[in-house]
Motif scaffolding. Structure first.
Motif, PDB file in Angstrom:
ATOM      1  N   VAL A   9       0.842  -1.192   0.000  1.00 21.91           N
ATOM      2  CA  VAL A   9       0.000   0.000   0.000  1.00 21.91           C
ATOM      3  C   VAL A   9       0.880   1.245   0.000  1.00 21.91           C
ATOM      4  N   GLY A  10       0.623   2.145  -0.956  1.00 22.22           N
ATOM      5  CA  GLY A  10       1.319   3.430  -0.991  1.00 22.22           C
ATOM      6  C   GLY A  10       2.745   3.384  -1.486  1.00 22.22           C
ATOM      7  N   ALA A  11       3.068   2.417  -2.344  1.00 20.15           N
ATOM      8  CA  ALA A  11       4.429   2.340  -2.890  1.00 20.15           C
ATOM      9  C   ALA A  11       4.640   3.476  -3.884  1.00 20.15           C
ATOM     10  N   GLY A  31      -3.459  -4.594 -12.141  1.00 16.47           N
ATOM     11  CA  GLY A  31      -4.111  -5.897 -12.189  1.00 16.47           C
ATOM     12  C   GLY A  31      -5.218  -5.979 -11.150  1.00 16.47           C
ATOM     13  N   ALA A  32      -5.834  -7.129 -11.052  1.00 18.73           N
ATOM     14  CA  ALA A  32      -6.969  -7.356 -10.149  1.00 18.73           C
ATOM     15  C   ALA A  32      -6.635  -6.962  -8.720  1.00 18.73           C
ATOM     16  N   GLY A  33      -7.453  -6.098  -8.136  1.00 18.36           N
ATOM     17  CA  GLY A  33      -7.303  -5.683  -6.756  1.00 18.36           C
ATOM     18  C   GLY A  33      -6.237  -4.637  -6.511  1.00 18.36           C
ATOM     19  N   SER A  34      -5.504  -4.245  -7.543  1.00 13.28           N
ATOM     20  CA  SER A  34      -4.436  -3.252  -7.422  1.00 13.28           C
ATOM     21  C   SER A  34      -4.927  -1.890  -7.909  1.00 13.28           C
ATOM     22  N   VAL A  35      -4.172  -0.836  -7.575  1.00  8.15           N
ATOM     23  CA  VAL A  35      -4.596   0.528  -7.906  1.00  8.15           C
ATOM     24  C   VAL A  35      -3.404   1.359  -8.360  1.00  8.15           C
ATOM     25  N   CYS A  36      -3.594   2.090  -9.464  1.00  7.43           N
ATOM     26  CA  CYS A  36      -2.672   3.142  -9.885  1.00  7.43           C
ATOM     27  C   CYS A  36      -3.319   4.465  -9.481  1.00  7.43           C
ATOM     28  N   ASN A  37      -2.698   5.194  -8.568  1.00  3.72           N
ATOM     29  CA  ASN A  37      -3.284   6.467  -8.160  1.00  3.72           C
ATOM     30  C   ASN A  37      -3.113   7.544  -9.230  1.00  3.72           C
ATOM     31  N   GLN A  38      -2.146   7.386 -10.125  1.00  3.99           N
ATOM     32  CA  GLN A  38      -1.987   8.229 -11.304  1.00  3.99           C
ATOM     33  C   GLN A  38      -2.022   7.288 -12.507  1.00  3.99           C
ATOM     34  N   SER A  42       3.193  12.680 -18.091  1.00  2.81           N
ATOM     35  CA  SER A  42       4.193  13.025 -19.092  1.00  2.81           C
ATOM     36  C   SER A  42       5.521  13.249 -18.384  1.00  2.81           C
ATOM     37  N   GLY A  43       6.604  13.065 -19.126  1.00  5.00           N
ATOM     38  CA  GLY A  43       7.930  13.158 -18.528  1.00  5.00           C
ATOM     39  C   GLY A  43       8.237  11.895 -17.742  1.00  5.00           C
ATOM     40  N   GLY A  44       9.091  12.016 -16.756  1.00  3.73           N
ATOM     41  CA  GLY A  44       9.454  10.862 -15.941  1.00  3.73           C
ATOM     42  C   GLY A  44       8.270  10.346 -15.140  1.00  3.73           C
ATOM     43  N   ILE A  45       8.334   9.077 -14.784  1.00  3.52           N
ATOM     44  CA  ILE A  45       7.249   8.462 -14.008  1.00  3.52           C
ATOM     45  C   ILE A  45       7.327   8.934 -12.557  1.00  3.52           C
ATOM     46  N   SER A  46       6.176   9.327 -12.033  1.00  2.00           N
ATOM     47  CA  SER A  46       6.035   9.688 -10.639  1.00  2.00           C
ATOM     48  C   SER A  46       4.626   9.287 -10.228  1.00  2.00           C
ATOM     49  N   ALA A  47       4.501   8.183  -9.505  1.00  5.79           N
ATOM     50  CA  ALA A  47       3.178   7.652  -9.185  1.00  5.79           C
ATOM     51  C   ALA A  47       3.211   6.920  -7.846  1.00  5.79           C
ATOM     52  N   THR A  48       2.040   6.798  -7.259  1.00 11.06           N
ATOM     53  CA  THR A  48       1.855   6.004  -6.054  1.00 11.06           C
ATOM     54  C   THR A  48       0.915   4.859  -6.403  1.00 11.06           C
TER      55      THR A  48
END
Length: 75
Positions: A9-11, A31-38, A42-48
């Protein structure tokens, strides 16, 4: 891929791109049960992300190599 046994959670996922790449666009697919908060950016990847045990999150990026860049790109 999270092989478990617990959920993640929150990686924070980040990838700073080399200067030779331009017009970078990325997407995040969970995938199933997982979440991309973003879901995209554009540009470099920055996500939780949250990754359920036994599931995965996949990032896909498309970018252009700048016309003046003659160096070997490493990322």
């Amino acid at each position: 891929r999270n092989t478990g046994p617990s959920d993640v959670v929150g990686a924070r996922v980040s990838d700073t791109l080399p200067s030779g790449l331009v017009s970078a666009q990325w997407t995040c697919a969970a995938g199933a049960g997982s979440v991309c908060n973003q879901l995209s950016g554009s540009g470099g990847i920055s996500a939780t992300i949250n990754i359920a045990a036994g599931s995965r999150v996949t990032f896909t990026m498309m970018a252009v190599v700048g016309p003046c860049d003659t160096n070997i790109l490493v990322n």
